[in-house]
Write a protein that holds these residues in place. Structure first.
Motif, short mmCIF file in Angstrom:
data_model
loop_
_atom_site.label_atom_id
_atom_site.label_comp_id
_atom_site.label_asym_id
_atom_site.label_seq_id
_atom_site.Cartn_x
_atom_site.Cartn_y
_atom_site.Cartn_z
N SER A 21 9.49 -3.48 1.38
CA SER A 21 8.74 -1.95 1.24
C SER A 21 7.10 -2.62 1.32
O SER A 21 6.62 -3.87 1.22
CB SER A 21 8.60 -2.24 -0.03
N GLY A 48 4.69 -0.66 -0.37
CA GLY A 48 4.25 -0.25 -0.76
C GLY A 48 5.16 0.83 -2.32
O GLY A 48 5.74 2.07 -1.09
N ARG A 82 3.42 3.15 -4.26
CA ARG A 82 1.76 4.29 -4.93
C ARG A 82 1.98 3.97 -5.72
O ARG A 82 2.46 4.76 -6.57
CB ARG A 82 2.84 5.69 -4.23
N ASP A 103 0.85 1.10 -9.36
CA ASP A 103 0.19 -0.62 -9.05
C ASP A 103 1.40 -1.02 -10.28
O ASP A 103 1.34 -2.71 -9.83
CB ASP A 103 -0.85 -0.05 -10.18
N ASN A 124 -2.07 -4.37 1.08
CA ASN A 124 -1.72 -3.85 -0.52
C ASN A 124 -2.75 -3.23 -0.66
O ASN A 124 -3.45 -3.17 -1.47
CB ASN A 124 -0.41 -4.50 -0.96
N ARG A 176 -4.33 0.98 -1.21
CA ARG A 176 -4.52 2.26 -1.23
C ARG A 176 -5.84 3.13 -1.11
O ARG A 176 -6.57 3.38 -3.27
CB ARG A 176 -3.80 3.16 -2.71
N HIS A 232 -0.11 2.41 0.79
CA HIS A 232 0.88 2.50 -0.27
C HIS A 232 0.68 1.68 -1.55
O HIS A 232 1.69 1.89 -2.41
CB HIS A 232 1.94 2.51 0.37
N GLY A 233 -0.37 0.61 -1.65
CA GLY A 233 -0.55 0.04 -3.12
C GLY A 233 0.04 -1.31 -2.80
O GLY A 233 0.70 -2.00 -1.92
N ALA A 234 0.50 -1.49 -4.63
CA ALA A 234 0.09 -3.10 -4.47
C ALA A 234 2.26 -3.18 -3.91
O ALA A 234 2.83 -2.50 -3.62
CB ALA A 234 1.01 -2.92 -6.42
N ASP A 235 2.15 -4.72 -3.94
CA ASP A 235 3.50 -5.48 -3.03
C ASP A 235 4.52 -4.74 -4.50
O ASP A 235 4.42 -5.95 -5.78
CB ASP A 235 2.96 -6.81 -2.41
N PRO A 236 5.59 -4.19 -4.36
CA PRO A 236 6.68 -4.55 -5.39
C PRO A 236 7.23 -5.89 -5.61
O PRO A 236 7.89 -5.98 -6.77
CB PRO A 236 7.98 -3.02 -4.71
N PHE A 259 3.41 -6.80 -9.99
CA PHE A 259 4.35 -5.79 -9.93
C PHE A 259 4.61 -5.51 -11.43
O PHE A 259 4.99 -4.68 -11.52
CB PHE A 259 4.43 -5.53 -8.67
#
Length: 409
Positions: free
Chosen positions: A262, A264, A266, A268, A294, A296, A302-306, A311
């Motif tokens: 992934s 991200g 979208r 946090d 990571n 946005r 797409h923001g934070a790394d799952p 996370f």
């Protein structure tokens, strides 16, 4: 001040990615396919059953299911024959009718891109030939299945590439087929290439525009499954598909959300997804997506790394997977874990702790630590990962070299 500095860095990274790719992806911007299925105007004008037909766009899947429940067998079959393109894509309609309708629609399309989809024995649950084409196929006996899964692919996937043989385990049909074979006969898996995906590396892949449209379609599709009396699915989301799942999460009927490779979601953290589903994340140590910055900012990224422990997702082991498209390869720890989730056996999923040991039955918490060394980040890798590059040709164009293993899908 520190927050401001991080924002400036994020903006610089996002700007450099777009500037660095704009020259060779121009013209690849995609128009999301939205709205009701083809043939809706004729459907709306048809009074054959003696009552007004439910509107494909405004009626809920539950309302559509109730409508078909009130029809005789003959009335149902008449609608299939008169409106195959509508019935085949009508979320909430009985799946047996959808199979029949889509087989008729594929024959009528007579398009060489989709000819393999019309082969006898295939269970096509959705088919829309417009644009690049959308399709969903079922592996297993969906009506009898005790557990159902849906696979949501990433970029460069459509009805025309659905059956591709290159990086087959990263293609929608390949991912679903291997998951079903591993999970067993009491399960069914749906390969859902039901949204307009980005093509190559570019702004589409770095933003959420197409994912937002896809999230609405995915939600309605899943609602249609439950309206037809099927179990809530576990949803497996690959690469850009995880962006779709992240945006759909708060309204998506699902038991589990499993993201792999992934860029991200979208969000946090898990709490920001606002979902009742269990959230899982997998990232193998050789996946180039790990080079993604990571961030946005201004709609880009797409923001934070799952897969980051912060996370809050449950970590799926993926030490044996190779490349961005290798998570569903037979014999890998990731596929075994996915199959356990698909069977509803979450306690059988082994997660990797900080020392690399396998812990079984850790459903009450998350695995800690990361797996493998972090690859050195290069400008080309940042551009590819930030944009969630998914096509071999796009990566070769960006780097001037052969695409990394598992890049195409």
């Amino acid at each position: 001040m520190r927050r401001y500095a991080r924002t400036v860095v994020a903006f610089a990274l996002a700007t450099s990615v777009v500037a660095g790719t704009a020259g060779w992806v121009s013209g690849d911007a995609q128009q999301a396919l939205t709205g009701p299925p083809p043939g809706t105007a004729q459907w709306r004008a048809d009074g054959t059953p003696g009552a007004e037909l439910p509107d494909p766009e405004r009626s809920t899947p539950t309302e559509i299911a109730e409508f078909f429940a009130g029809l005789s067998t003959q009335e149902r079959q008449l609608l299939v024959l008169r409106h195959p393109s509508v019935v085949g894509n009508l979320d909430g309609a009985p799946l047996e009718l959808r199979y029949h309708a889509n087989s008729l629609a594929l024959i009528a399309a007579d398009d060489p891109r989709y000819r393999s989809l019309a082969a006898p024995g295939r269970r096509i649950l959705a088919f829309d030939p417009r644009g690049r084409g959308l399709v969903a196929e079922v592996f297993g006996d969906l009506r009898a299945a005790e557990r159902v899964s849906v696979v949501v692919p990433g970029s460069d996937n459509d009805a025309g590439t659905f059956d591709r043989r290159v990086a087959a385990h990263g293609a929608p049909a390949g991912m679903a087929r291997t998951l079903h074979e591993e999970a067993g006969p009491r399960t069914a898996v749906i390969a859902w290439a039901g949204y307009t995906t980005p093509v190559g590396v570019g702004v589409d892949a770095a933003t959420g525009r197409l994912a937002e449209a896809g999230a609405g379609r995915l939600t309605r599709f899943a609602e249609g499954l439950t309206a037809d009396g099927l179990p809530e699915p576990a949803v497996f989301c690959h690469s850009y598909g995880s962006v779709v799942c992240g945006l759909a999460a708060h309204r998506l009927p699902a038991t589990d959300l499993v993201v792999l490779g992934s860029p991200g979601m979208r969000a946090d953290d898990v709490g920001a997804l606002r979902t009742k589903a269990r959230v899982w994340a997998a990232k193998d140590p050789t996946d180039w997506i790990d080079d993604v910055p990571n961030v946005r900012f201004a709609g880009l990224g797409h923001g934070a790394d799952p897969a980051d422990p912060a996370f809050g997702a449950r970590r799926v082991p993926a030490e044996e997977a190779r490349g961005h498209a290798g998570y569903f390869a037979p014999g890998t720890d990731s596929l075994r874990a996915f199959a356990a989730i698909a069977r509803g056996d979450a306690e059988a999923v082994g997660t990797t702790d900080a020392d690399g040991a396998q812990a079984v039955g850790t459903t009450g918490g998350q695995a800690v630590g990361t797996t493998g060394a972090q690859a050195a980040t290069t400008t080309a890798a940042q551009a590819a990962a930030m944009a969630d590059a998914e096509g071999t040709q796009a990566l070769e164009a960006a780097t001037g070299t052969d695409a990394p293993e598992g890049a195409a899908r």
